[in-house]
Scaffold this motif. Sequence first.
Motif, short mmCIF file in Angstrom:
data_model
loop_
_atom_site.label_atom_id
_atom_site.label_comp_id
_atom_site.label_asym_id
_atom_site.label_seq_id
_atom_site.Cartn_x
_atom_site.Cartn_y
_atom_site.Cartn_z
N TRP A 88 0.84 -1.19 0.00
CA TRP A 88 0.00 0.00 0.00
C TRP A 88 0.87 1.24 0.00
O TRP A 88 1.86 1.34 0.75
CB TRP A 88 -0.92 0.01 1.22
CG TRP A 88 -1.46 1.39 1.53
CD1 TRP A 88 -1.04 2.24 2.52
CD2 TRP A 88 -2.51 2.08 0.85
NE1 TRP A 88 -1.75 3.41 2.48
CE2 TRP A 88 -2.67 3.34 1.46
CE3 TRP A 88 -3.34 1.74 -0.23
CZ2 TRP A 88 -3.61 4.26 1.04
CZ3 TRP A 88 -4.27 2.68 -0.65
CH2 TRP A 88 -4.40 3.90 -0.01
N ARG A 89 0.53 2.16 -0.86
CA ARG A 89 1.05 3.53 -0.81
C ARG A 89 -0.09 4.44 -1.22
O ARG A 89 -0.73 4.20 -2.24
CB ARG A 89 2.23 3.73 -1.76
CG ARG A 89 3.54 3.14 -1.27
CD ARG A 89 4.71 3.64 -2.09
NE ARG A 89 5.95 3.01 -1.74
CZ ARG A 89 7.13 3.29 -2.30
NH1 ARG A 89 7.19 4.21 -3.25
NH2 ARG A 89 8.22 2.67 -1.92
N GLY A 90 -0.35 5.45 -0.45
CA GLY A 90 -1.44 6.35 -0.80
C GLY A 90 -1.48 7.56 0.11
O GLY A 90 -0.60 7.77 0.95
N GLN A 97 -0.08 11.41 -5.31
CA GLN A 97 0.12 10.11 -5.93
C GLN A 97 1.31 10.19 -6.88
O GLN A 97 1.18 10.60 -8.03
CB GLN A 97 -1.13 9.68 -6.70
CG GLN A 97 -2.39 9.64 -5.85
CD GLN A 97 -2.39 8.47 -4.89
OE1 GLN A 97 -2.53 7.33 -5.29
NE2 GLN A 97 -2.23 8.77 -3.61
N THR A 98 2.46 9.77 -6.38
CA THR A 98 3.67 9.91 -7.19
C THR A 98 3.83 8.74 -8.16
O THR A 98 3.24 7.68 -8.00
CB THR A 98 4.92 9.96 -6.30
OG1 THR A 98 5.10 8.69 -5.67
CG2 THR A 98 4.79 11.03 -5.22
N GLU A 100 6.54 7.09 -8.46
CA GLU A 100 7.25 6.06 -7.70
C GLU A 100 6.25 5.18 -6.93
O GLU A 100 6.40 3.96 -6.88
CB GLU A 100 8.22 6.71 -6.72
CG GLU A 100 9.01 5.71 -5.90
CD GLU A 100 9.92 6.39 -4.88
OE1 GLU A 100 10.61 5.65 -4.15
OE2 GLU A 100 9.93 7.63 -4.81
N ASP A 101 5.24 5.83 -6.33
CA ASP A 101 4.20 5.07 -5.63
C ASP A 101 3.51 4.10 -6.59
O ASP A 101 3.30 2.93 -6.27
CB ASP A 101 3.15 6.01 -5.04
CG ASP A 101 3.67 6.85 -3.89
OD1 ASP A 101 4.67 6.45 -3.27
OD2 ASP A 101 3.08 7.91 -3.62
N TYR A 102 3.14 4.60 -7.74
CA TYR A 102 2.43 3.76 -8.71
C TYR A 102 3.28 2.58 -9.14
O TYR A 102 2.80 1.44 -9.20
CB TYR A 102 1.99 4.57 -9.93
CG TYR A 102 1.35 3.69 -10.97
CD1 TYR A 102 0.05 3.24 -10.81
CD2 TYR A 102 2.07 3.25 -12.09
CE1 TYR A 102 -0.53 2.38 -11.73
CE2 TYR A 102 1.50 2.40 -13.02
CZ TYR A 102 0.20 1.97 -12.83
OH TYR A 102 -0.37 1.12 -13.74
N ASN A 148 -3.85 5.35 -7.21
CA ASN A 148 -2.89 4.38 -7.74
C ASN A 148 -3.27 2.97 -7.32
O ASN A 148 -3.28 2.03 -8.13
CB ASN A 148 -1.48 4.69 -7.22
CG ASN A 148 -0.85 5.88 -7.91
OD1 ASN A 148 -1.15 6.18 -9.05
ND2 ASN A 148 0.06 6.54 -7.20
N TYR A 149 -3.57 2.82 -6.05
CA TYR A 149 -3.90 1.51 -5.49
C TYR A 149 -5.15 0.93 -6.14
O TYR A 149 -5.16 -0.22 -6.57
CB TYR A 149 -4.10 1.66 -3.98
CG TYR A 149 -4.46 0.41 -3.25
CD1 TYR A 149 -3.50 -0.56 -2.98
CD2 TYR A 149 -5.75 0.19 -2.77
CE1 TYR A 149 -3.82 -1.72 -2.28
CE2 TYR A 149 -6.08 -0.95 -2.07
CZ TYR A 149 -5.10 -1.91 -1.82
OH TYR A 149 -5.42 -3.05 -1.14
#
Length: 223
Positions: A88-90, A97-98, A100-102, A148-149
């Motif tokens: 998870w990143r959010g 929403q970067t 890198e996160d995606y 993204n998630y």
Amino acid sequence: MTDLTGRTVLIAGATSASGLAAARTLTSAGARVVATGRHAEKLVPLAALGAHTETADLADERAVLDLSRRLHDRGWPVDGILHLVGGWRGGGGLAGQTEEDYRMLETSFTALRHLSRAFDDDLRASPAGRLAIVSATAVNRPLAGGANYAAVKAASEAWTRAVAQGYAKSAREAGEPLRAAAVIFRVKALAGLEDRLANAYAGLWEAEAPELNDSTIELQEKG
């Protein structure tokens, strides 16, 4: 308890609490469990449960094909895959929403594509092939902070449904009964549901493939 004696089940991304619960449940049911992770030291607790461990980066197609070859060399065609690669990143709205996160989250979808292709023949040839992913209720109600998630989970669901259609088409064209099933488990949050997920996945072998294939099963806490 479900009897999985003689089944080989691959837990993809097994080093989480969910992976440990699944390994415990599946080995107790008699399955040969192959647990994968990127770091050998994190696989030690799974080996202690009786799982066969394999270090592999499942986002690397060559590594997945090598894993498939190793299992075939041992005479272990795969009867089931439980896909737990994820994270998870959010937060922070759309602006937060970067890329890198995606890209980190996208690893889960990439691994699913590689695994479902590499083991497609195994699962279709199995007397009862079972592939399952863990998705999220966020697919139905995506929020800006989790865009993204939710996008990666939606893509994973679409891919899994396409896998299901492939199983059905292959059986129909061969004039054979459908024996493989691709299933989506949806959760709001996985924490606290690890044992329920493990039991639900093991329980897929108690139902016939036609009633399971292309299904979505919501897992909720008991209340």
